[in-house]
Scaffold this motif. Structure first.
Motif, PDB file in Angstrom:
ATOM      1  N   UNK A   1       2.900  -7.774   7.639  1.00 31.41           N
ATOM      2  CA  UNK A   1       1.643  -7.079   7.335  1.00 31.41           C
ATOM      3  C   UNK A   1       1.645  -5.631   7.821  1.00 31.41           C
ATOM      4  N   UNK A   2       2.760  -5.200   8.375  1.00 29.55           N
ATOM      5  CA  UNK A   2       2.848  -3.847   8.925  1.00 29.55           C
ATOM      6  C   UNK A   2       3.743  -2.964   8.066  1.00 29.55           C
ATOM      7  N   UNK A   3       3.533  -1.659   8.157  1.00 30.42           N
ATOM      8  CA  UNK A   3       4.295  -0.685   7.365  1.00 30.42           C
ATOM      9  C   UNK A   3       4.985   0.307   8.290  1.00 30.42           C
ATOM     10  N   UNK A   4       6.158   0.813   7.888  1.00 32.03           N
ATOM     11  CA  UNK A   4       6.824   1.851   8.698  1.00 32.03           C
ATOM     12  C   UNK A   4       5.931   3.075   8.849  1.00 32.03           C
ATOM     13  N   UNK A   5       6.077   3.769   9.954  1.00 31.73           N
ATOM     14  CA  UNK A   5       5.229   4.922  10.254  1.00 31.73           C
ATOM     15  C   UNK A   5       5.805   6.217   9.684  1.00 31.73           C
TER      16      UNK A   5
ATOM     17  N   UNK B   1      -2.181   3.160  14.074  1.00 36.07           N
ATOM     18  CA  UNK B   1      -2.995   3.301  12.859  1.00 36.07           C
ATOM     19  C   UNK B   1      -2.124   3.334  11.604  1.00 36.07           C
ATOM     20  N   UNK B   2      -0.996   4.023  11.694  1.00 38.95           N
ATOM     21  CA  UNK B   2      -0.107   4.152  10.535  1.00 38.95           C
ATOM     22  C   UNK B   2       0.554   2.822  10.173  1.00 38.95           C
ATOM     23  N   UNK B   3       1.060   2.116  11.177  1.00 38.29           N
ATOM     24  CA  UNK B   3       1.766   0.866  10.859  1.00 38.29           C
ATOM     25  C   UNK B   3       0.790  -0.238  10.444  1.00 38.29           C
ATOM     26  N   UNK B   4      -0.494  -0.072  10.794  1.00 39.89           N
ATOM     27  CA  UNK B   4      -1.507  -1.071  10.429  1.00 39.89           C
ATOM     28  C   UNK B   4      -2.097  -0.827   9.047  1.00 39.89           C
ATOM     29  N   UNK B   5      -1.864   0.355   8.490  1.00 33.70           N
ATOM     30  CA  UNK B   5      -2.443   0.691   7.197  1.00 33.70           C
ATOM     31  C   UNK B   5      -1.872  -0.212   6.113  1.00 33.70           C
ATOM     32  N   UNK B   6      -2.709  -0.660   5.171  1.00 36.27           N
ATOM     33  CA  UNK B   6      -2.210  -1.517   4.090  1.00 36.27           C
ATOM     34  C   UNK B   6      -1.120  -0.819   3.283  1.00 36.27           C
TER      35      UNK B   6
ATOM     36  N   UNK C   1      11.048  -5.127  15.226  1.00 37.61           N
ATOM     37  CA  UNK C   1       9.906  -4.219  15.344  1.00 37.61           C
ATOM     38  C   UNK C   1      10.327  -2.755  15.233  1.00 37.61           C
ATOM     39  N   UNK C   2      11.588  -2.485  15.501  1.00 38.54           N
ATOM     40  CA  UNK C   2      12.026  -1.098  15.507  1.00 38.54           C
ATOM     41  C   UNK C   2      12.093  -0.482  14.118  1.00 38.54           C
ATOM     42  N   UNK C   3      12.031  -1.319  13.070  1.00 40.69           N
ATOM     43  CA  UNK C   3      12.023  -0.757  11.712  1.00 40.69           C
ATOM     44  C   UNK C   3      10.710  -0.020  11.426  1.00 40.69           C
ATOM     45  N   UNK C   4       9.702  -0.260  12.270  1.00 36.66           N
ATOM     46  CA  UNK C   4       8.423   0.432  12.106  1.00 36.66           C
ATOM     47  C   UNK C   4       8.508   1.883  12.551  1.00 36.66           C
ATOM     48  N   UNK C   5       9.536   2.196  13.338  1.00 35.25           N
ATOM     49  CA  UNK C   5       9.665   3.539  13.902  1.00 35.25           C
ATOM     50  C   UNK C   5      10.394   4.451  12.920  1.00 35.25           C
TER      51      UNK C   5
END
Length: 202
Positions: free
Chosen positions: A46-50, A100-105, A83-87
């Motif tokens: 449910x998370x997106x890369x920042x 906020x960025x990784x939580x955005x749809x 989790x590091x793929x979010x960075x």
């Protein structure tokens, strides 16, 4: 590893860190356990890369992953690594903006679009799930790409939807070549980063 366990792990390491580093770890732990207990991989879906990230937090997670790997805790190390793929993006962001960025749809494709009328939605979700899964390696990626390259097995509409799901975009891929090239470029870079991380932790 479940999110509650991961959050407890982050807080335990925060106890050993300096003030600024521990503040980020505590804040990230609080975010991780929001929404109830689930596996970290379910959370990640449910998370997106920042577009940017706090470099100190990234360094902290890399150190925790390295510690798990050195202790032989491979599953835990993989969970932290995932989790590091979010960075993504550039270093320099603060924790609040990063969360906020990784939580955005994510920008989901418009399934009502005419080009997806004949697409196999279940198949697209199944294959894209494998492409974004934590166990993806070069061998499994190449096997998937070989399958995607066959028009008899994966039609063009379904291939475009797989690309949209996997890359989290709404881009219109005019032909098979464009969709395959986009997937290749993205995942080759991702696998390379994963391999570099493994080499650094050895």
């Amino acid at each position: 590893m479940h999110t509650k366990d991961f959050a407890r792990t982050l807080r335990a390491f925060a106890e050993l860190a300096d003030f600024d580093r521990s503040h980020e770890l505590y804040g990230f732990a609080g975010f991780i356990e929001q929404g109830g207990d689930e596996t970290v991989f379910s959370k990640l879906k449910r998370l997106s890369p920042s577009d940017g990230y706090p470099p100190r937090l990234k360094d902290s997670l890399e150190a925790i992953e390295s510690g798990f790997r050195s202790a032989g805790a491979v599953k835990q190390a993989k969970a932290v690594r995932a989790f590091q793929k979010l960075f993504a993006g550039r270093p320099g962001s603060n924790l609040a903006k990063f969360i906020n960025e990784i939580s955005a749809p994510a920008h989901s494709p418009d399934l009502s679009a005419l080009r997806f009328k004949r697409a196999n939605l279940d198949l697209a979700r199944d294959i894209s799930g494998k492409l974004v899964g934590p166990d993806l390696d070069e061998r499994s990626f190449q096997a998937i790409m070989k399958r995607l390259s066959s028009p008899k097995e994966i039609d063009t509409a379904t291939l475009g939807l797989i690309a949209n799901f996997s890359l989290r975009n709404r881009r219109v891929y005019r032909d098979r070549k464009m969709a395959l090239a986009a997937l290749e470029k993205h995942f080759v870079a991702q696998i390379s980063r994963m391999m570099e991380g493994c080499e650094e932790s050895e």
